[in-house]
Design a protein around this motif. Sequence first.
Motif, PDB file in Angstrom:
ATOM      1  N   ALA A  60       0.845  -1.193   0.000  1.00  0.00           N
ATOM      2  CA  ALA A  60       0.000   0.000   0.000  1.00  0.00           C
ATOM      3  C   ALA A  60       0.881   1.244   0.000  1.00  0.00           C
ATOM      4  O   ALA A  60       1.891   1.302   0.710  1.00  0.00           O
ATOM      5  CB  ALA A  60      -0.910   0.004   1.221  1.00  0.00           C
ATOM      6  N   VAL A  61       0.479   2.256  -0.808  1.00  0.00           N
ATOM      7  CA  VAL A  61       1.231   3.500  -0.940  1.00  0.00           C
ATOM      8  C   VAL A  61       0.276   4.664  -0.732  1.00  0.00           C
ATOM      9  O   VAL A  61      -0.831   4.670  -1.276  1.00  0.00           O
ATOM     10  CB  VAL A  61       1.887   3.624  -2.327  1.00  0.00           C
ATOM     11  N   GLY A  62       0.723   5.681   0.064  1.00  0.00           N
ATOM     12  CA  GLY A  62      -0.085   6.875   0.213  1.00  0.00           C
ATOM     13  C   GLY A  62      -0.155   7.369   1.647  1.00  0.00           C
ATOM     14  O   GLY A  62       0.446   6.799   2.555  1.00  0.00           O
ATOM     15  N   PRO A  63      -0.926   8.470   1.896  1.00  0.00           N
ATOM     16  CA  PRO A  63      -1.020   9.061   3.226  1.00  0.00           C
ATOM     17  C   PRO A  63      -2.045   8.355   4.108  1.00  0.00           C
ATOM     18  O   PRO A  63      -3.068   7.862   3.632  1.00  0.00           O
ATOM     19  CB  PRO A  63      -1.452  10.500   2.933  1.00  0.00           C
ATOM     20  N   VAL A  64      -1.759   8.344   5.412  1.00  0.00           N
ATOM     21  CA  VAL A  64      -2.661   7.759   6.404  1.00  0.00           C
ATOM     22  C   VAL A  64      -2.710   8.691   7.603  1.00  0.00           C
ATOM     23  O   VAL A  64      -1.664   9.144   8.095  1.00  0.00           O
ATOM     24  CB  VAL A  64      -2.204   6.361   6.851  1.00  0.00           C
ATOM     25  N   ARG A  65      -3.930   8.975   8.101  1.00  0.00           N
ATOM     26  CA  ARG A  65      -4.098   9.719   9.356  1.00  0.00           C
ATOM     27  C   ARG A  65      -4.964   8.866  10.280  1.00  0.00           C
ATOM     28  O   ARG A  65      -6.052   8.426   9.895  1.00  0.00           O
ATOM     29  CB  ARG A  65      -4.777  11.070   9.099  1.00  0.00           C
TER      30      ARG A  65
END
Length: 302
Positions: A279-284
């Motif tokens: 998985a690639v990308g931003p996480v909050r």
Amino acid sequence: TSDSIWFKDTHIWMPGSKAAGDGRYAFDNNDFDLVLRGQPISFADIRFIMPQMPARGEGTLDFLLRWRGDTSTYIARKADIHVDSATAGGDFAISMVGDSLWFHDTDIRFSSVDTHLIEQMVPGFDIPRHGTLSGNAKLDGPPGLMNVDGDVAFDDARYGRSRVVAKGAVGTTGRGVRFRDLDVTLDPVQVGMARTFVATLPIAGAVRGSARLNGETDRQLAVRTDLTHTDAGVRSRVAGNATLRLGKTPWMDVDARLLPLSLTEVGKFVPAAGLQGAAVGPVRATGDLRNLAIDARLALAA
């Protein structure tokens, strides 16, 4: 005098030592001062005042000992010490106040120092992994917040070499660990060593990268990090910031980027999920584990 013994500019020859020094011992309160200039000093010859010292070591150094009530201070300057294959040199100073250990004006280099040797020389200090330490370190301050500037490699008897470079302040709160602008570089750290604390940890490999820590583990901890984990050719990288509260109800505020995160590796914690790919990308993620809000914008790859 009648209540103390003094000696000055006294030359001492022992079976393995040659030294000159001054000293004073007071009978009424057991105060003791000793200054020795050793060329060399055999540890076997000083075990009568420091029984924790190994009998097989020797070195050259200027040594000062001071006992006052419940405080014992040991200072070594211009040291060049050998114990079996272990070597250490530089300036070293500790004070033992009751059951607290204070470092001050310590600037040392060391090589192949066995953890069993450290446990012998510092009574009550238990190291959970066995191996040898090499590197250099500057230490100054009380156990509550000690300034640290070090580069240390640990050769674990089972998992091999880990190296940590750290600069900042670290100490104990009594119930946890306190950090102040502690910058840490992992180059690398072997994950398998964590099985000392989590025996069922399903992953291994090594972690490389950097982190800055502020706060207390028993209150609130702020972490800025960029870490890469590799395990049998599988690679994950996570960068971002996190605020953690590690009390009875753990709470977090994590703002991170997955660059990428291996879902195959994550799947080792929950095999039934059958996770594969990355998985690639931003996480909050914000909240406690029972009420965790997650905002993720991820691209999945096989």
